[in-house]
Write an enzyme that holds these catalytic residues in place. Structure first.
Site, mmCIF file in Angstrom:
data_model
loop_
_atom_site.group_PDB
_atom_site.id
_atom_site.type_symbol
_atom_site.label_atom_id
_atom_site.label_comp_id
_atom_site.label_asym_id
_atom_site.label_seq_id
_atom_site.Cartn_x
_atom_site.Cartn_y
_atom_site.Cartn_z
ATOM 1 C CB THR A 1 -0.911 0.005 1.262
ATOM 2 O OG1 THR A 1 -1.445 1.306 1.456
ATOM 3 C CG2 THR A 1 -0.142 -0.361 2.523
ATOM 4 C CG ASP A 2 -1.142 5.054 -0.816
ATOM 5 O OD1 ASP A 2 -1.644 4.427 0.142
ATOM 6 O OD2 ASP A 2 -1.776 5.929 -1.447
ATOM 7 C CD GLU A 3 -3.125 3.660 4.515
ATOM 8 O OE1 GLU A 3 -2.960 3.665 5.742
ATOM 9 O OE2 GLU A 3 -4.234 3.516 3.978
ATOM 10 C CE1 TYR B 1 -3.478 -2.385 6.042
ATOM 11 C CE2 TYR B 1 -3.259 -0.038 5.540
ATOM 12 C CZ TYR B 1 -3.419 -1.353 5.111
ATOM 13 O OH TYR B 1 -3.512 -1.637 3.767
ATOM 14 C CE LYS C 1 -0.436 -4.508 3.129
ATOM 15 N NZ LYS C 1 -0.896 -5.806 2.579
HETATM 16 P P1 NAD Z 1 -10.339 -6.648 2.868
HETATM 17 O O1 NAD Z 1 -10.222 -6.299 4.301
HETATM 18 O O2 NAD Z 1 -11.568 -6.291 2.112
HETATM 19 O O3 NAD Z 1 -10.129 -8.236 2.693
HETATM 20 C C1 NAD Z 1 -9.105 -8.945 3.331
HETATM 21 C C2 NAD Z 1 -9.335 -10.437 3.064
HETATM 22 O O4 NAD Z 1 -8.268 -11.174 3.680
HETATM 23 C C3 NAD Z 1 -10.643 -10.973 3.644
HETATM 24 O O5 NAD Z 1 -11.305 -11.769 2.685
HETATM 25 C C4 NAD Z 1 -10.191 -11.796 4.830
HETATM 26 O O6 NAD Z 1 -11.063 -12.881 5.124
HETATM 27 C C5 NAD Z 1 -8.826 -12.279 4.383
HETATM 28 N N1 NAD Z 1 -7.942 -12.588 5.517
HETATM 29 C C6 NAD Z 1 -7.642 -11.774 6.563
HETATM 30 N N2 NAD Z 1 -6.824 -12.411 7.415
HETATM 31 C C7 NAD Z 1 -6.598 -13.642 6.895
HETATM 32 C C8 NAD Z 1 -5.824 -14.744 7.318
HETATM 33 N N3 NAD Z 1 -5.120 -14.726 8.472
HETATM 34 N N4 NAD Z 1 -5.792 -15.851 6.538
HETATM 35 C C9 NAD Z 1 -6.504 -15.890 5.381
HETATM 36 N N5 NAD Z 1 -7.262 -14.876 4.939
HETATM 37 C C10 NAD Z 1 -7.315 -13.760 5.690
HETATM 38 O O7 NAD Z 1 -9.043 -6.044 2.168
HETATM 39 P P2 NAD Z 1 -8.868 -5.256 0.789
HETATM 40 O O8 NAD Z 1 -9.283 -3.860 0.976
HETATM 41 O O9 NAD Z 1 -9.425 -6.071 -0.299
HETATM 42 O O10 NAD Z 1 -7.265 -5.241 0.683
HETATM 43 C C11 NAD Z 1 -6.578 -6.327 0.083
HETATM 44 C C12 NAD Z 1 -5.077 -6.062 0.126
HETATM 45 O O11 NAD Z 1 -4.798 -4.849 -0.565
HETATM 46 C C13 NAD Z 1 -4.520 -5.890 1.538
HETATM 47 O O12 NAD Z 1 -3.260 -6.515 1.600
HETATM 48 C C14 NAD Z 1 -4.393 -4.381 1.703
HETATM 49 O O13 NAD Z 1 -3.367 -4.047 2.599
HETATM 50 C C15 NAD Z 1 -4.043 -3.976 0.269
HETATM 51 N N6 NAD Z 1 -4.437 -2.600 -0.073
HETATM 52 C C16 NAD Z 1 -5.727 -2.185 0.094
HETATM 53 C C17 NAD Z 1 -6.102 -0.906 -0.280
HETATM 54 C C18 NAD Z 1 -7.525 -0.413 -0.157
HETATM 55 O O14 NAD Z 1 -7.796 0.750 -0.467
HETATM 56 N N7 NAD Z 1 -8.475 -1.246 0.253
HETATM 57 C C19 NAD Z 1 -5.134 -0.024 -0.806
HETATM 58 C C20 NAD Z 1 -3.810 -0.482 -0.955
HETATM 59 C C21 NAD Z 1 -3.478 -1.778 -0.597
HETATM 60 P P1 TYD Z 2 -10.148 4.971 4.825
HETATM 61 O O1 TYD Z 2 -11.151 4.556 3.818
HETATM 62 O O2 TYD Z 2 -10.240 4.414 6.195
HETATM 63 O O3 TYD Z 2 -8.727 4.690 4.174
HETATM 64 P P2 TYD Z 2 -7.236 5.065 4.714
HETATM 65 O O4 TYD Z 2 -7.305 5.499 6.099
HETATM 66 O O5 TYD Z 2 -6.557 3.744 4.553
HETATM 67 O O6 TYD Z 2 -6.729 6.135 3.777
HETATM 68 O O7 TYD Z 2 -10.163 6.554 4.945
HETATM 69 C C1 TYD Z 2 -9.954 7.412 3.844
HETATM 70 C C2 TYD Z 2 -9.854 8.825 4.390
HETATM 71 O O8 TYD Z 2 -11.123 9.197 4.944
HETATM 72 C C3 TYD Z 2 -8.840 8.937 5.505
HETATM 73 O O9 TYD Z 2 -8.131 10.183 5.396
HETATM 74 C C4 TYD Z 2 -9.677 8.943 6.776
HETATM 75 C C5 TYD Z 2 -10.998 9.546 6.322
HETATM 76 N N1 TYD Z 2 -12.164 8.993 7.045
HETATM 77 C C6 TYD Z 2 -13.046 9.848 7.700
HETATM 78 O O10 TYD Z 2 -12.881 11.093 7.688
HETATM 79 N N2 TYD Z 2 -14.096 9.298 8.377
HETATM 80 C C7 TYD Z 2 -14.308 7.944 8.427
HETATM 81 O O11 TYD Z 2 -15.281 7.499 9.076
HETATM 82 C C8 TYD Z 2 -13.409 7.080 7.733
HETATM 83 C C9 TYD Z 2 -13.594 5.608 7.761
HETATM 84 C C10 TYD Z 2 -12.343 7.663 7.067
#
Ligand code: NAD
Ligand code: TYD
Length: 340
Positions: free
Chosen positions: A123-125, A147, A151
């Protein structure tokens, strides 16, 4: 291609599997997913009887089960993780277990079974807050939330398997995703589903934090590109088509939904809240990928999906896990409950 996807019942993983099964009909996918609160078999229910898709319900920390899956595949795309920053502030235990230790188990197992390519989804985080300019793949990692730190640990561990063992790892770092099937604790689906019920959205702090938004299907296509043409040992940033402050994003979505801006409820800022993320994506663009979705179109489609799929999200929001989480969250934020 025989592919192991971890975390495929989640938001991005399920969109990626849907993309792969449609773009590569010969692809054989094993989805290893424990089904945590964020994993939802409903996300892939149309593939239940598809001979190209199998779900193995297992924890990535379970080496025996991981080995059994690994022996059947050529490549891995590793999504499985605990993913919500706010939950990591409440309790970081599962973040370290799954994101760090789970990734170590997968890397060991994949190396032992001679997997040809291991894509680690980061992730970019991990870069931390970028006040000006954009983050490049060589930048120092300065994660700020539990988090992001978990990562960053797994991201660096994955890289070390290339440097130390020559194991063909590729790391991708994407910006904030949005689209269908996103769990309604993340900002965009929380806002849309609350607004559909005329409930408020809790906006952190001054709302001027900037995020870069990537449509989930563009992310799926980027991972497909990296799987096919990425260079082992390389890191690829994956950015989206719109960078904006949270308050502008929230107003934009409320306007598209014909809802009043009075639904914005200002609350105290998230501790350790990163001010801005921004990515330089030249390296991935050189492989031929660029984000295709227009931000406005993708937002409209996403709003439409949540409108049409109320049973999907109302089942989650009325469930015990969701309600328990928000109770703890309200206590931490020191605010009275908005009704979710
Ligand atoms: P999500 O939370 O929607 O899904 C996570 C999945 O992982 C779930 O299906 C869960 O059951 C499974 N999981 C969790 N722990 C597990 C374990 N111990 N064993 C097996 N399965 C397990 O997540 P997402 O938003 O789809 O993100 C997917 C990946 O992309 C993550 O690695 C996250 O860090 C990365 N990512 C997400 C975002 C975003 O905006 N959502 C951005 C950048 C990177
Ligand atoms: P989020 O979707 O939790 O992603 P991330 O924290 O991984 O970037 O949040 C996106 C942005 O929105 C983040 O700057 C936090 C803000 N946010 C709120 O202001 N209120 C909320 O209830 C949530 C969940 C996020």
């Amino acid at each position: 291609m025989k592919l192991l996807v971890t975390g495929g019942l989640g938001f991005i993983g399920s969109n990626f599997i849907r993309h792969m099964l449609s773009a590569h009909p010969d692809c054989q996918i094993t989805n290893l997913d424990k089904q945590t609160y964020a994993g939802n078999p409903e996300n892939l229910k149309e593939f239940k009887k598809n001979s190209h898709y199998t779900w193995v319900k297992a924890d990535i920390l379970d080496r025996k089960k991981v080995d059994a899956c690994m022996s059947r595949v050529e490549a891995v795309v590793h999504f499985a993780a605990e993913t919500h920053v706010d939950r990591s502030i409440l309790d970081s235990g599962d973040f370290i277990r799954t994101n760090v230790l789970g990734t170590q188990v997968l890397l060991e197992s994949a190396k032992a079974s001679g997997v040809k390519r291991f894509v680690h989804v980061s992730t970019d985080e991990v870069y931390g807050s970028k006040e000006t300019g954009d983050s490049r793949e060589e930048d120092v990692l300065l994660p700020n939330s539990p988090y992001a730190s978990s990562k960053a640990a797994s991201d660096l561990l994955a890289r070390s398997y290339f440097v130390t063992y020559g194991f063909p790892v590729i790391v991708t770092r994407s910006s904030n995703n949005f689209g269908p099937y996103q769990y309604p604790e993340k900002a965009i689906p929380l806002l849309i589903t609350n607004a559909l019920e005329d409930k408020s959205f809790p906006l952190y702090g001054d709302g001027l934090q900037v995020r870069d938004w990537l449509y989930v299907l563009d992310h799926a296509k980027a991972l497909d590109t990296v799987l096919e043409r990425g260079v082992p040992g390389e890191i690829y940033n994956i950015g989206g088509t719109r960078s904006c402050a949270n308050v502008d994003l929230v107003k934009n979505i409320l306007n598209l939904m014909n809802k009043s801006e009075s639904l914005i409820q200002r609350i105290p800022d998230r501790p350790g809240h990163d001010r801005r993320y921004a990515l330089n994506c030249d390296r991935l663009r050189a492989l031929g990928w660029k984000p295709r979705a227009s931000f406005e179109d993708a937002l409209r489609q996403t709003i439409g999906w949540y409108k049409q799929n109320k049973p999907w999200w109302s089942k989650i929001k009325s469930g015990r896990e969701y309600r328990t989480y928000y109770k703890k969250q309200y206590v931490r934020e020191g605010r009275l409950a908005v009704r979710h």
